[in-house]
Design an enzyme around this catalytic site. Structure first.
Site, PDB file in Angstrom:
ATOM      1  CD  GLU A   1      -2.940  -1.332   2.225  1.00  0.00           C
ATOM      2  OE1 GLU A   1      -2.684  -0.779   3.292  1.00  0.00           O
ATOM      3  OE2 GLU A   1      -3.981  -1.977   1.998  1.00  0.00           O
TER       4      GLU A   1
ATOM      5  CG  ASP B   1      -7.193  -5.788   4.843  1.00  0.00           C
ATOM      6  OD1 ASP B   1      -6.823  -5.933   6.015  1.00  0.00           O
ATOM      7  OD2 ASP B   1      -7.186  -4.688   4.251  1.00  0.00           O
TER       8      ASP B   1
ATOM      9  CD  GLU C   1      -9.863  -1.615   8.145  1.00  0.00           C
ATOM     10  OE1 GLU C   1      -8.913  -2.158   8.740  1.00  0.00           O
ATOM     11  OE2 GLU C   1      -9.778  -1.143   6.998  1.00  0.00           O
TER      12      GLU C   1
HETATM   13  C1  GCU Z   1      -6.226  -2.332   5.956  1.00  0.00           C
HETATM   14  C2  GCU Z   1      -6.596  -0.977   6.460  1.00  0.00           C
HETATM   15  C3  GCU Z   1      -5.491   0.019   6.334  1.00  0.00           C
HETATM   16  C4  GCU Z   1      -4.208  -0.561   6.929  1.00  0.00           C
HETATM   17  C5  GCU Z   1      -3.904  -1.908   6.331  1.00  0.00           C
HETATM   18  C6  GCU Z   1      -2.733  -2.632   7.005  1.00  0.00           C
HETATM   19  O1  GCU Z   1      -6.121  -2.331   4.558  1.00  0.00           O
HETATM   20  O2  GCU Z   1      -7.728  -0.506   5.766  1.00  0.00           O
HETATM   21  O3  GCU Z   1      -5.871   1.195   7.008  1.00  0.00           O
HETATM   22  O4  GCU Z   1      -3.162   0.304   6.731  1.00  0.00           O
HETATM   23  O5  GCU Z   1      -5.003  -2.756   6.492  1.00  0.00           O
HETATM   24  O6  GCU Z   1      -2.975  -3.634   7.663  1.00  0.00           O
HETATM   25  O7  GCU Z   1      -1.598  -2.213   6.876  1.00  0.00           O
END
Ligand code: GCU
Length: 610
Positions: free
Chosen positions: A237, A316, A344
């Site tokens: 990400e 996730d 979440e």
């Molecule tokens: C999820 C979450 C993110 C977080 C990511 C992670 O995708 O939405 O906010 O950063 O997990 O575990 O790194």
């Protein structure tokens, strides 16, 4: 600055731990005295036996334990006494040596995916906290045996400077505060950090980079000699990582592991790596395959002090996922399983979702000896009750219990939490325990029936949006059409199922064998597919959404029968109202979505909007 703090599951400990209790043994002695006074019981003797480490034994009116074991023993004794039970007499030891809470707190005081207010220790770009509250937190963590706290977000922002460079004395002070509770600190680090210091590269094979990290580690451990280690999110990400330099994740992790090894530190490397810029048109790339594809070939290449931290499912933190195949593929790597207390995707600490029943399923699927540690993303924040929803504290408590004994019965754990927290009459205690035990099943029915996940609103991840992620870049598709829904992940489909050990493949590879709750995760099925119980798939989707919503409404009625103390009663009621509204929205939006696509009517003629 200390305000009245509610004490989660330890209401009988109604005085704060004083500052001069600076070892676990002193805290244990204090807590026994305070707790026994409140419970009107004689104070048991406390004996230190360093050989026991984190273990303890309770017998003949005495508690014997190692350095932290005495404290765990004292809490076990007190909690049993408060619950009207006998503490276990045999030697008690935690199952996993590292029982970690990962906080996604940012230095500006916000919390990524936080649902209980702002950070307990950050504000305005710096450390800022109420010591009394943190001692209260230390007490809560120690009472359920949690022993590592990673204080900052895996998506490291400004706090990189704060934690590993200019602010070490402040980190040391925080470590001093938690040390008497047997809790060691950890920090998330930014893999590219050397770049900000004129090193010119963050290539893990570069000697200058290696030197920079060694010096950083030396400085941290000088300030905090019992520091636990680093946590890293790399190449995920948009985070920086070794891929930029054409290096593997073993090379990246080992470089850092070697910097912390001389100090006895661990390097926790997250396995949450996938293509987050996918094209929905591309059906060959499948996000759940990503972690296995990245890490399985690296098995055996990681140093001994690297721990690969794998999310429980291949996606996730969804409501229902099969256990991650990566956890079976790395026999020569130390592994931790990552859970998420922060709700979440599981109701955001508005909707009720007690997690122990779900975690216990993982114990069934995966022998816990396959892991060396367990971690959970924190659900904590600055709200008076620490967890937003007063019942969300059951997940923090439950996580400690699970990390100590992954075989413990979820029902016993949740009943234990209910009893300690509220001391309700027996029938009400059972009502609350049942609500917690059923909460995931109820939530699952209205949000993720048959393993269909990701129908949430993008970004916030609360509330229904069946096509919200359908044409997005995140690799999270259900591909619902006029006739069918789901992804074919079988051997003859995209082959994801082949990542599992052979004996598990059979469980998932045919729609008939596959458990209903994962049917649409593993299979693409027509709406007129007939389930084992004779219902069509579409009817089952409708039924689940009606039943899930009715389940939420029934929980609302059950809640009204509980004589909870204030403010928990009003807070739980207010959240329940929001949950019921949310459940109705899910029911109607998802049912209408599938009705419009399939044109199939509900066999029972219930209201589905056009
Ligand atoms: C999820 C979450 C993110 C977080 C990511 C992670 O995708 O939405 O906010 O950063 O997990 O575990 O790194």
């Amino acid at each position: 600055m200390s305000k009245t703090i509610r004490r989660a599951w330890l209401p009988f400990l109604n005085v704060d731990v004083p500052r001069d209790c600076d070892t676990p043994e002193k805290v244990a002695a204090f807590e026994l005295k305070a707790g026994c006074a409140a419970l009107k019981l004689p104070v048991p003797a406390l004996k230190l036996d360093p050989a026991l480490g984190e273990g303890y034994a309770i017998s003949g009116g005495a508690i014997t334990g190692g350095d932290t074991g005495v404290l765990y023993g004292a809490y076990a004794w007190l909690m049993a006494a408060a619950a009207g039970e006998r503490a276990p007499e045999s030697l008690q030891k935690p199952y996993w040596p590292l029982r970690m809470i990962n906080c996604w707190d940012n230095a500006d005081g916000s919390i990524e995916r936080g649902y209980a207010g702002r950070s307990l220790w950050f504000e305005g770009g710096d450390f800022c906290y109420d010591e009394g509250r943190l001692r209260q937190l230390g007490r809560m963590l120690a009472s359920v045996g949690l022993n590592v706290l990673c204080v900052n977000n895996v998506n490291v922002k400004a706090e990189a400077e704060l934690l590993i460079e200019d602010y070490l004395p402040k980190l040391a002070k925080l470590a001093d505060l938690f040390r008497p509770f047997g809790v060691r600190l950890m920090t998330s680090i930014d893999f590219s950090r050397p770049l900000a210091h004129g090193v010119g590269t963050a290539d893990p094979l570069d000697p200058g980079v290696q030197r920079w990290w060694r010096e950083r580690a030396d400085a941290i451990w000088r300030a905090v000699p019992d520091f636990a280690g680093f946590l890293v999110k790399a190449d995920s990400e948009h985070r920086p990582g070794p891929f930029t330099y054409g290096r593997t994740h073993a090379e990246g992790a080992n470089m850092l592991a070697r910097a912390v090894a001389p100090h006895g530190g661990v390097l926790v490397w997250r396995a949450f790596v996938y293509n987050c810029m996918q094209d929905w048109r591309d059906a060959a790339t499948d996000r759940p395959k990503a972690a296995f594809d990245t890490y399985a070939p690296l098995d055996g290449q990681f140093d001994d002090n690297v721990i690969l931290q794998v999310k429980y499912g291949p996606y996730d933190f969804q409501v229902r996922e099969p256990i991650s195949p990566t956890l079976y593929a790395m026999k020569r790597t130390r592994l931790a399983m990552e859970l998420q207390l922060a709700q979440e995707y599981t109701g955001q600490q508005i909707d009720l979702f007690a997690m122990n029943p779900m975690w216990r399923e993982f114990t069934e699927d995966l022998p816990p000896e396959a892991l060396c540690a367990v971690a959970a993303v924190s659900n904590l924040g600055r709200d008076d009750n620490f967890t937003g929803h007063p019942f969300a504290a059951a997940n923090l408590y439950g996580f400690g219990r699970y990390a100590w004994d992954p075989f413990a019965s979820p029902e016993a754990v949740l009943r234990g939490w209910a009893r300690l927290s509220y001391h309700l009459p027996a029938a009400q205690e059972s009502t609350l325990t049942d609500m917690l035990m059923n909460s995931r099943a109820v939530y699952e029915k209205y949000t993720a029936s048959l393993g269909l996940c990701w129908m949430v609103r993008p970004e916030t991840h609360y509330g229904p949006s069946p096509s919200g992620y359908e044409f997005d870049v995140w690799g999270t598709y259900h591909r619902a059409s006029r006739d069918a829904v789901g992804i074919d992940r079988t051997a003859s489909g995209n082959g994801y199922v082949l990542q599992y050990p052979e004996d598990m493949r059979a469980r998932y590879d045919t729609p008939e064998a596959c458990p209903d709750n994962l049917k649409l995760f593993f299979h693409r099925l027509r709406y007129d597919y007939v389930m084992a119980d004779g219902r069509t798939l579409i009817q089952r989707l409708y039924d689940d959404h009606f039943e899930g919503c009715a389940g939420a409404e029934a929980m609302g009625e059950a809640l009204k029968t509980l004589d909870l103390p204030e403010p928990d009663k009003s807070e739980a009621a207010e959240r329940m109202e929001r949950q019921i509204k949310n459940a109705r929205e899910w029911r109607d939006v998802v049912n209408t979505f599938f009705h419009r696509l399939s044109g199939a009517d509900d066999a029972r003629g219930r209201k589905i909007y056009e």
